[in-house]
Design an enzyme around this catalytic site. Structure first.
Site, PDB file in Angstrom:
ATOM      1  CG  HIS A 189       0.401   6.401  -0.682  1.00  0.00           C
ATOM      2  ND1 HIS A 189      -0.680   7.021  -1.252  1.00  0.00           N
ATOM      3  CD2 HIS A 189      -0.064   5.768   0.418  1.00  0.00           C
ATOM      4  CE1 HIS A 189      -1.762   6.768  -0.510  1.00  0.00           C
ATOM      5  NE2 HIS A 189      -1.409   6.003   0.496  1.00  0.00           N
ATOM      6  CG  HIS A 241      -1.764   1.203   1.378  1.00  0.00           C
ATOM      7  ND1 HIS A 241      -3.084   1.238   1.021  1.00  0.00           N
ATOM      8  CD2 HIS A 241      -1.482   2.453   1.826  1.00  0.00           C
ATOM      9  CE1 HIS A 241      -3.579   2.436   1.233  1.00  0.00           C
ATOM     10  NE2 HIS A 241      -2.627   3.209   1.732  1.00  0.00           N
ATOM     11  CD  GLU A 242       1.468   3.688   3.700  1.00  0.00           C
ATOM     12  OE1 GLU A 242       1.678   4.754   3.089  1.00  0.00           O
ATOM     13  OE2 GLU A 242       0.409   3.472   4.327  1.00  0.00           O
ATOM     14  CG  HIS A 257       0.483   9.155  -6.890  1.00  0.00           C
ATOM     15  ND1 HIS A 257      -0.572   9.555  -6.095  1.00  0.00           N
ATOM     16  CD2 HIS A 257       0.284   9.758  -8.085  1.00  0.00           C
ATOM     17  CE1 HIS A 257      -1.361  10.345  -6.807  1.00  0.00           C
ATOM     18  NE2 HIS A 257      -0.866  10.487  -8.010  1.00  0.00           N
TER      19      HIS A 257
HETATM   20 ZN   LIG Z   1      -2.685   5.312   1.988  1.00  0.00          ZN
END
Ligand SMILES: [Zn+2]
Length: 712
Positions: A505, A501-502, A508
């Site tokens: 980011h 998940h992290e 991105h």
């Molecule tokens: Zn998040």
């Protein structure tokens, strides 16, 4: 609940959003007269690769002088732009604003990273001292009518789409701050803001006290049957610290459900603890939060009216993907029906178990977790201790997270032991692009510490921009248990999922490709920001990826297929409950902030009851994750009219993943496409259009309903 633990990302982002407008490429070093600033590492660009922070030089005492200098420098820059006698142009106004405040920004970004992940009493004191100073500084910029008028007067002929987008984003930011108001209205606005700030603080301190006082005191250890020895010892310590030596104190967490309800065998204790949680802030005493939140909801409506909007939600959603509260509510309604239907099935599974055990009662909210845990074990036979030896943290990172990124995006990684770090546990990597060129610096800070905030998050130390010639310097922070010396660092599947998940980011941020930091990378609306992170979670269970990283740390054997299947099957377990409690809380938030006239308000409990009825949350065993009197996200935090954002992003990531699966899966071609349309555009384009460009259509909700197991 990955989406809940990543709250920090949002708050870090909003910091970035609040201060990216204060940049300047050329530090005005000629004005440094104070000798104490001469050796301050924030006064000049770091000489490390990509301007990575010089953690070997940065000391706590450097922040205040850098802030003071940076604030002054920024204000003089702003005044110069606003008072410029020349006609406003993109360069002398918008670009000048974008570049202003370099020193301040550089010091702030490191400061807020450290206060989140490695704080100390000195930094905490500085943080408290400067919070109101920074807030007032922002007002000086965003309520400056001369500056705003110049931005509005900039001619857009000959500008490219990114320049135009930057102007739009600034205009919206000024407008949301109230720059369009008359002087008299601005005064009203300041008064409302000040009152809201006071009420928000009041809410937070009342709730803190209510939570403390809501703790349940237990006299007899027998009533705690089912808790582990550690949990009982912790309850004994808490009781002792509160002056009840020899007894046991069950303290409350923020949410409605309390984790230990899962293990408490004594039904009366469960009921006591649950009710203590639910009624914590509505006892009619000095810690009752209802009057405070009712005033806040009304003041927020007044603020929206002052700005010419019918409701606070309408005002707050202007710069979001959803744009209008009706669209957010529509999504919530579409999730509510199948979620409640699924929760009903789960309730009947639980009831069956209670009846089999001759319980002789109907399931109540305080029974849910206790029995659902038993259903889970019976259905999936999944034992955490069986799984963990296959998840060693560095193996998961390098052979899982990095492996998936190389396969999909073609990027590679190299450990960098030469870069200074802010704590000995932090590790650094350099990231290389698909063409082999260096792309970014990436730090990871895995282990929990008493001076670190809870949860997991991603943040930038340096943001990408072609204007300031900066490349991304990114950190991911986690709270994994640190292993004893010499022992392997083994993590749960939830932790594995958090790492993916992290890193979503991070991608991105890595692929940011903009001229301006204000619209670069993760500087996107709240209801978009969890899309890149949540979609990256899917890679954790892709067969090719999983078999590469799920390796037993001792035997080096891959995880047996039977165990893999158990993990996959358990993924949709209890989703009816989990989704219903989230969606009902989001609906409450949206309802409180969609009120358009004073006579629509009712006393808190009546208001909440009516909303839950109206939107179909009629299952008494599944209460909202937060009950209005303790919904800190919306009354004390930054999520007012924004809690729906997690679910909005969820729709996007399931729909995009569905497209990928139907178009060849984890191919390099699909990776390049996702990077091109989604991960590399920041906020430089219309993000609803970006989504359409990627999948060829608007997002549909069905893939999310499938991922949650609500439809086949
Ligand atoms: Zn998040």
């Amino acid at each position: 609940m990955k989406n809940i633990t990543s709250v920090m990302l949002i708050s870090t982002l909003s910091l970035n959003i609040a201060c990216t407008s204060m940049k300047n490429t050329e530090p005005q070093q000629e004005t440094i007269v104070d000798a104490t600033l001469a050796n301050n590492p924030f006064m000049t660009k770091s000489t490390l690769q990509y301007q990575a922070p010089e953690f070997d030089k940065i000391k706590d005492e450097h922040f205040k002088p850098a802030f003071d200098y940076g604030l002054k420098q920024n204000i003089s820059e702003i005044e110069k732009i606003a008072d410029n006698a020349e006609a406003p142009t993109f360069e002398n106004t918008v670009l000048a604003l974008e570049k202003s405040g370099e020193v301040l920004k550089r010091a702030q970004i490191v400061f807020y990273n450290l206060t989140g992940s490695n704080t100390n009493p000195t930094l905490q004191k500085v943080e408290e001292e400067y919070a109101p100073i920074f807030a007032a500084h922002n007002d000086k910029i965003y309520l400056n009518s001369k500056l705003f008028n110049r931005i509005k007067a900039v001619k857009t002929d000959g500008l490219d789409s990114e320049d135009k987008r930057l102007i739009e984003v600034y205009k919206q930011r000024f407008e949301l701050a109230g720059a369009n108001l008359t002087d008299a209205q601005k005064e009203q606005m300041k008064a409302i803001n000040a009152e809201l700030a006071t009420l928000g603080t009041q809410f937070t301190s009342k709730l803190l006290e209510a939570r403390k006082k809501g703790a349940v005191l237990i006299n007899d250890v027998k009533e705690l049957d089912g808790l582990s020895a550690d949990e009982i010892a912790a309850a004994a310590t808490d009781a002792k610290n509160a002056g009840y030596e020899g007894k046991y104190l069950l303290t409350l967490l923020n949410t409605t459900q309390q984790p230990i309800l899962q293990n408490l065998k004594n039904r009366a204790t469960r009921e006591k603890l649950f009710k203590a949680s639910w009624f914590r802030a509505e006892k009619g005493d000095e810690n009752d939060t209802r009057a405070t939140l009712e005033k806040m909801a009304k003041l927020r409506m007044d603020k929206a009216h002052l700005m010419g909007k019918s409701s606070y939600a309408e005002l707050n959603l202007m710069d979001q993907m959803a744009q209008k509260p009706e669209k957010a509510l529509d999504l919530l309604a579409h999730l509510a029906t199948p979620a409640v239907a699924q929760a009903k099935k789960e309730a009947s599974d639980i009831q069956k178990l209670i009846d089999e055990q001759k319980g002789g009662f109907s399931v109540e909210p305080w029974d849910w977790n206790f029995y659902s845990e038993q259903v889970r074990k019976a259905k999936f036979d999944l034992d955490e201790n069986q799984i963990k030896p296959y998840f060693e943290v560095r193996t998961v990172l390098e052979k899982g997270v990095f492996f998936a990124a190389e396969k999909f995006y073609g990027i590679t990684f190299k450990v960098r032991k030469d870069l200074p770090v802010y704590h000995p546990d932090v590790v650094a990597y350099e990231v290389f692009d698909r063409d082999g060129k260096s792309l970014a610096i990436y730090y990871l800070d895995f282990y929990t510490r008493s001076n670190k905030n809870g949860g997991a998050w991603m943040s930038n130390f340096v943001e990408q921009s072609f204007t300031t010639h900066t490349k991304p310097v990114i950190v991911n922070v986690f709270n994994f248990q640190k292993p004893a010396p010499g022992k392997p660092s083994l993590i749960s599947y939830d932790d594995v999922s958090t790492m993916f998940h992290e890193f979503g980011h991070t991608l991105h941020g890595l692929f940011a490709n903009q001229k301006y930091t204000t619209i670069s990378g993760t500087n996107v609306p709240r209801d978009f920001v969890e899309f890149p992170s949540q979609i990256n979670e899917f890679f954790a269970l892709e067969p090719d990826v999983l078999k590469n990283y799920a390796i037993h740390y001792e035997t080096k054997e891959p995880m047996p297929q039977s165990l893999v299947e158990k993990i996959k099957n358990a993924a949709t377990f209890n989703q009816g409950y989990a989704t219903t409690e989230l969606v009902s809380a989001a609906t409450l938030d949206m309802a409180w902030h969609s009120v358009t006239s004073e006579n629509q308000f009712k006393p808190t409990l009546d208001f909440e009851k009516e909303v839950l009825q109206k939107y179909g949350f009629t299952l008494p065993q599944v209460p909202p994750r937060y009950h209005s009197p303790y919904f800190a996200h919306i009354w004390g935090g930054g999520y007012s009219a924004g809690y729906y954002a997690y679910m909005w992003s969820d729709v996007l990531n399931s729909a995009a993943w569905d497209w990928i699966k139907n178009n060849g899966g984890m191919t390099r071609e699909n990776g390049d496409r996702f990077r091109k349309y989604i991960l590399s555009v920041g906020n430089s384009v219309d993000l609803n259009q970006a989504f359409r460009d990627f999948t060829g259509k608007d997002p549909e909700i069905t893939p999310l309903l499938k991922d949650k197991g609500f439809v086949k």
